[in-house]
Design an enzyme around this catalytic site. Structure first.
Site, PDB file in Angstrom:
ATOM      1  N   SER A 116       0.848  -1.180   0.000  1.00  0.00           N
ATOM      2  CA  SER A 116       0.000   0.000   0.000  1.00  0.00           C
ATOM      3  C   SER A 116       0.890   1.238   0.000  1.00  0.00           C
ATOM      4  CB  SER A 116      -0.881  -0.033   1.244  1.00  0.00           C
ATOM      5  OG  SER A 116      -1.290   1.261   1.577  1.00  0.00           O
ATOM      6  N   SER A 117       0.347   2.336  -0.508  1.00  0.00           N
ATOM      7  CA  SER A 117       1.143   3.568  -0.570  1.00  0.00           C
ATOM      8  C   SER A 117       1.469   4.106   0.824  1.00  0.00           C
ATOM      9  CB  SER A 117       0.408   4.631  -1.390  1.00  0.00           C
ATOM     10  OG  SER A 117      -0.850   4.874  -0.823  1.00  0.00           O
ATOM     11  N   CYS A 118       0.812   3.577   1.853  1.00  0.00           N
ATOM     12  CA  CYS A 118       1.104   4.087   3.207  1.00  0.00           C
ATOM     13  C   CYS A 118       2.437   3.564   3.747  1.00  0.00           C
ATOM     14  CB  CYS A 118      -0.031   3.784   4.161  1.00  0.00           C
ATOM     15  SG  CYS A 118      -0.158   2.052   4.494  1.00  0.00           S
ATOM     16  N   TYR A 145      -0.148  -1.062  10.300  1.00  0.00           N
ATOM     17  CA  TYR A 145      -0.422  -1.589   8.955  1.00  0.00           C
ATOM     18  C   TYR A 145       0.788  -1.355   8.046  1.00  0.00           C
ATOM     19  CZ  TYR A 145      -3.119  -1.759   4.531  1.00  0.00           C
ATOM     20  OH  TYR A 145      -3.605  -2.036   3.280  1.00  0.00           O
ATOM     21  N   LYS A 149       3.189  -4.055   6.009  1.00  0.00           N
ATOM     22  CA  LYS A 149       3.323  -4.016   4.538  1.00  0.00           C
ATOM     23  C   LYS A 149       4.789  -3.824   4.116  1.00  0.00           C
ATOM     24  CE  LYS A 149      -0.944  -4.558   3.197  1.00  0.00           C
ATOM     25  NZ  LYS A 149      -1.317  -5.694   2.341  1.00  0.00           N
ATOM     26  N   HIS A 188     -12.561   3.272   4.162  1.00  0.00           N
ATOM     27  CA  HIS A 188     -11.722   4.291   3.527  1.00  0.00           C
ATOM     28  C   HIS A 188     -12.563   5.523   3.190  1.00  0.00           C
ATOM     29  CE1 HIS A 188      -8.894   0.830   2.522  1.00  0.00           C
ATOM     30  NE2 HIS A 188      -8.155   1.704   3.171  1.00  0.00           N
TER      31      HIS A 188
HETATM   32  N1  LIG Z   1      -8.545  -0.500  -0.461  1.00  0.00           N
HETATM   33  C1  LIG Z   1      -7.496   0.293  -0.677  1.00  0.00           C
HETATM   34  O1  LIG Z   1      -7.624   1.531  -0.754  1.00  0.00           O
HETATM   35  C2  LIG Z   1      -6.121  -0.290  -0.841  1.00  0.00           C
HETATM   36  C3  LIG Z   1      -5.096   0.597  -1.171  1.00  0.00           C
HETATM   37  C4  LIG Z   1      -3.812   0.090  -1.316  1.00  0.00           C
HETATM   38  C5  LIG Z   1      -3.577  -1.248  -1.151  1.00  0.00           C
HETATM   39  N2  LIG Z   1      -4.589  -2.084  -0.838  1.00  0.00           N
HETATM   40  C6  LIG Z   1      -4.251  -3.487  -0.643  1.00  0.00           C
HETATM   41  O2  LIG Z   1      -5.049  -4.324  -1.441  1.00  0.00           O
HETATM   42  C7  LIG Z   1      -5.288  -5.546  -0.746  1.00  0.00           C
HETATM   43  C8  LIG Z   1      -6.776  -5.815  -0.687  1.00  0.00           C
HETATM   44  O3  LIG Z   1      -7.451  -4.721  -0.086  1.00  0.00           O
HETATM   45  P1  LIG Z   1      -9.019  -4.510  -0.284  1.00  0.00           P
HETATM   46  O4  LIG Z   1      -9.264  -3.068  -0.242  1.00  0.00           O
HETATM   47  O5  LIG Z   1      -9.500  -5.316  -1.419  1.00  0.00           O
HETATM   48  O6  LIG Z   1      -9.574  -5.108   1.082  1.00  0.00           O
HETATM   49  P2  LIG Z   1     -10.951  -5.891   1.334  1.00  0.00           P
HETATM   50  O7  LIG Z   1     -11.994  -5.463   0.389  1.00  0.00           O
HETATM   51  O8  LIG Z   1     -11.222  -5.754   2.801  1.00  0.00           O
HETATM   52  O9  LIG Z   1     -10.559  -7.388   1.004  1.00  0.00           O
HETATM   53  C9  LIG Z   1      -9.607  -8.061   1.755  1.00  0.00           C
HETATM   54  C10 LIG Z   1      -9.848  -9.536   1.598  1.00  0.00           C
HETATM   55  O10 LIG Z   1      -8.881 -10.200   2.421  1.00  0.00           O
HETATM   56  C11 LIG Z   1      -9.476 -11.360   2.916  1.00  0.00           C
HETATM   57  N3  LIG Z   1      -8.914 -11.697   4.222  1.00  0.00           N
HETATM   58  C12 LIG Z   1      -8.792 -10.900   5.321  1.00  0.00           C
HETATM   59  N4  LIG Z   1      -8.293 -11.587   6.353  1.00  0.00           N
HETATM   60  C13 LIG Z   1      -8.080 -12.864   5.901  1.00  0.00           C
HETATM   61  C14 LIG Z   1      -7.601 -14.035   6.498  1.00  0.00           C
HETATM   62  N5  LIG Z   1      -7.221 -14.050   7.772  1.00  0.00           N
HETATM   63  N6  LIG Z   1      -7.541 -15.155   5.752  1.00  0.00           N
HETATM   64  C15 LIG Z   1      -7.942 -15.138   4.450  1.00  0.00           C
HETATM   65  N7  LIG Z   1      -8.398 -14.060   3.825  1.00  0.00           N
HETATM   66  C16 LIG Z   1      -8.471 -12.926   4.548  1.00  0.00           C
HETATM   67  C17 LIG Z   1     -10.944 -11.082   3.071  1.00  0.00           C
HETATM   68  O11 LIG Z   1     -11.627 -12.274   2.789  1.00  0.00           O
HETATM   69  P3  LIG Z   1     -13.138 -12.576   3.264  1.00  0.00           P
HETATM   70  O12 LIG Z   1     -13.969 -11.515   2.593  1.00  0.00           O
HETATM   71  O13 LIG Z   1     -13.404 -13.926   2.764  1.00  0.00           O
HETATM   72  O14 LIG Z   1     -13.165 -12.437   4.766  1.00  0.00           O
HETATM   73  C18 LIG Z   1     -11.215  -9.983   2.057  1.00  0.00           C
HETATM   74  O15 LIG Z   1     -11.959 -10.433   0.958  1.00  0.00           O
HETATM   75  C19 LIG Z   1      -4.645  -5.398   0.630  1.00  0.00           C
HETATM   76  O16 LIG Z   1      -3.391  -5.984   0.630  1.00  0.00           O
HETATM   77  C20 LIG Z   1      -4.512  -3.914   0.781  1.00  0.00           C
HETATM   78  O17 LIG Z   1      -3.433  -3.591   1.599  1.00  0.00           O
HETATM   79  C21 LIG Z   1      -5.873  -1.643  -0.686  1.00  0.00           C
END
Ligand SMILES: NC(=O)c1ccc[n+]([C@@H]2O[C@H](COP(=O)([O-])OP(=O)(O)OC[C@H]3O[C@@H](n4cnc5c(N)ncnc54)[C@H](OP(=O)(O)O)[C@@H]3O)[C@@H](O)[C@H]2O)c1
Length: 321
Positions: A116-118, A145, A149, A188
């Site tokens: 992540s950008s953070c 977090y 990362k 977010h």
């Molecule tokens: N959203 C942003 O703005 C953003 C920005 C930069 C980077 N990212 C990165 O992108 C990635 C995904 O983020 P997202 O926004 O898509 O988040 P999200 O919508 O909350 O999805 C995260 C997924 O991770 C799964 N998960 C969480 N804990 C788990 C565990 N213990 N075992 C197995 N699966 C698990 C969840 O599965 P279940 O639904 O089945 O529980 C969920 O579907 C992350 O690495 C995040 O750091 C996100």
């Protein structure tokens, strides 16, 4: 810095998308499906808890994926992160260490870790280049977090160095889109303002409070664009340094709130509450490395916000609210 690297992912490759039901993971799944990859594997956390090392290794032994994309994480907005730094640090460390160790042990061809950008310093020069990593203090509100990362980025580097794994890490900017988490106050900024404004409109509230000063500058990328970028990265990028994924443009939180008001149809007055956390003053990524690989985003913010609100309205029964 296009190194000329080209990797062809076989059409029948088994591709495990960890976190496939989330905002990023579901978009990655759609991007790979649309590109013709039909052997995709996903598990909900209720079926496979990646914090559990034994479960993770059993899964790899059984499924033997050829490619792994790690979009599984405990994810939250500024308020969620600030309230639970220990959980964000511990859960994310366990998820990614288990997943990447298993990918190495089971001979996965290529793995992509999403950070992540953070991870970048709070006062990094803008736009933020990949080489600013570990050159300054982190933003306090999400340090747990961010440290997890950063460890993931370092694990990728270490696995490449020690074991020759062709694994990479990508740092997406703030994502949004259909399937986002709209919970208040843990989400977010886009889904949280959208959900709160939707409620304010329904209540006929004359005023809407935008948390913080409204002056921080942020960049946003539609999740569908991230999905396509992940495919490009597995095909075109192979280096130990992380690579930024964003659109390279930013706007203030107040400008964003105004755009969301237009999409939601909220006509009240927007005011700020400066007592609430602002986070980093500016966060926009330098995306020249990714652009040099021929990738660019295709969904503008105005269209992306419309699309996200339409999804929110249509999924009131299943969305994370
Ligand atoms: N959203 C942003 O703005 C953003 C920005 C930069 C980077 N990212 C990165 O992108 C990635 C995904 O983020 P997202 O926004 O898509 O988040 P999200 O919508 O909350 O999805 C995260 C997924 O991770 C799964 N998960 C969480 N804990 C788990 C565990 N213990 N075992 C197995 N699966 C698990 C969840 O599965 P279940 O639904 O089945 O529980 C969920 O579907 C992350 O690495 C995040 O750091 C996100």
């Amino acid at each position: 810095m296009d190194t000329g690297y080209q990797h062809e992912i076989p059409a029948d490759a088994k591709i495990y998308i960890a976190g496939h039901a989330g905002l990023a993971g579901s978009a990655i799944w759609r991007a790979f499906s649309s590109a013709g990859y039909g052997n995709l594997v996903g598990r909900r956390s209720a079926e496979l808890d990646l914090r559990d090392r034994a479960q993770t290794f059993d899964f790899f032994a059984q499924e033997r994926p050829d490619y792994v994309i790690d979009a599984a994480a405990k994810v939250g907005g500024i308020f969620g992160n600030n309230a639970a730094p220990a959980d964000f640090l511990s859960e994310n460390l366990r998820i990614q260490v288990n997943l990447l160790d298993a990918a190495k042990d089971f001979g996965v061809t290529r793995a992509l870790f999403l950070g992540s950008s953070c991870i970048y310093p709070k006062f990094a020069a803008q736009p933020i280049r990949e080489d600013s990593l570990l050159t300054g203090e982190l933003e306090e509100s999400n340090f747990g977090y961010a440290i997890a990362k950063i460890t993931g980025v370092m694990q990728i580097k270490a696995l490449r160095q020690q074991y020759g794994c062709s694994f990479i890490s990508a740092m997406p900017t703030n994502l949004y889109g259909p399937g986002d988490n709209f919970t208040i106050p843990g989400a977010h900024v886009i889904p949280m303002i959208m959900h709160r404004m939707h409620l304010a409109k329904a209540e006929g509230a004359p005023e809407f409070t935008v948390y913080g000063t409204g002056t921080p500058l942020r960049e946003f990328l539609h999740a569908e664009d991230l999905g396509r970028a992940c495919l490009t990265l597995l095909q075109r990028y192979d280096a130990p340094e992380p690579i930024n994924v964003g659109c390279g443009e930013d706007l203030s939180i107040n400008e964003l709130a105004r755009m969301i008001a237009d999409v939601v149809g909220y006509e009240g007055k927007l005011v700020n509450d400066p007592s609430k956390l602002d986070g980093t003053p500016r966060k926009v990524l330098d995306v020249s490395r990714l652009r040099s690989l021929g990738w660019s985003p295709s969904i503008g913010l105005a269209d992306g916000l419309k699309d996200t609100y339409a999804w929110f309205l249509a999924h009131q029964d299943t969305a994370r609210l």
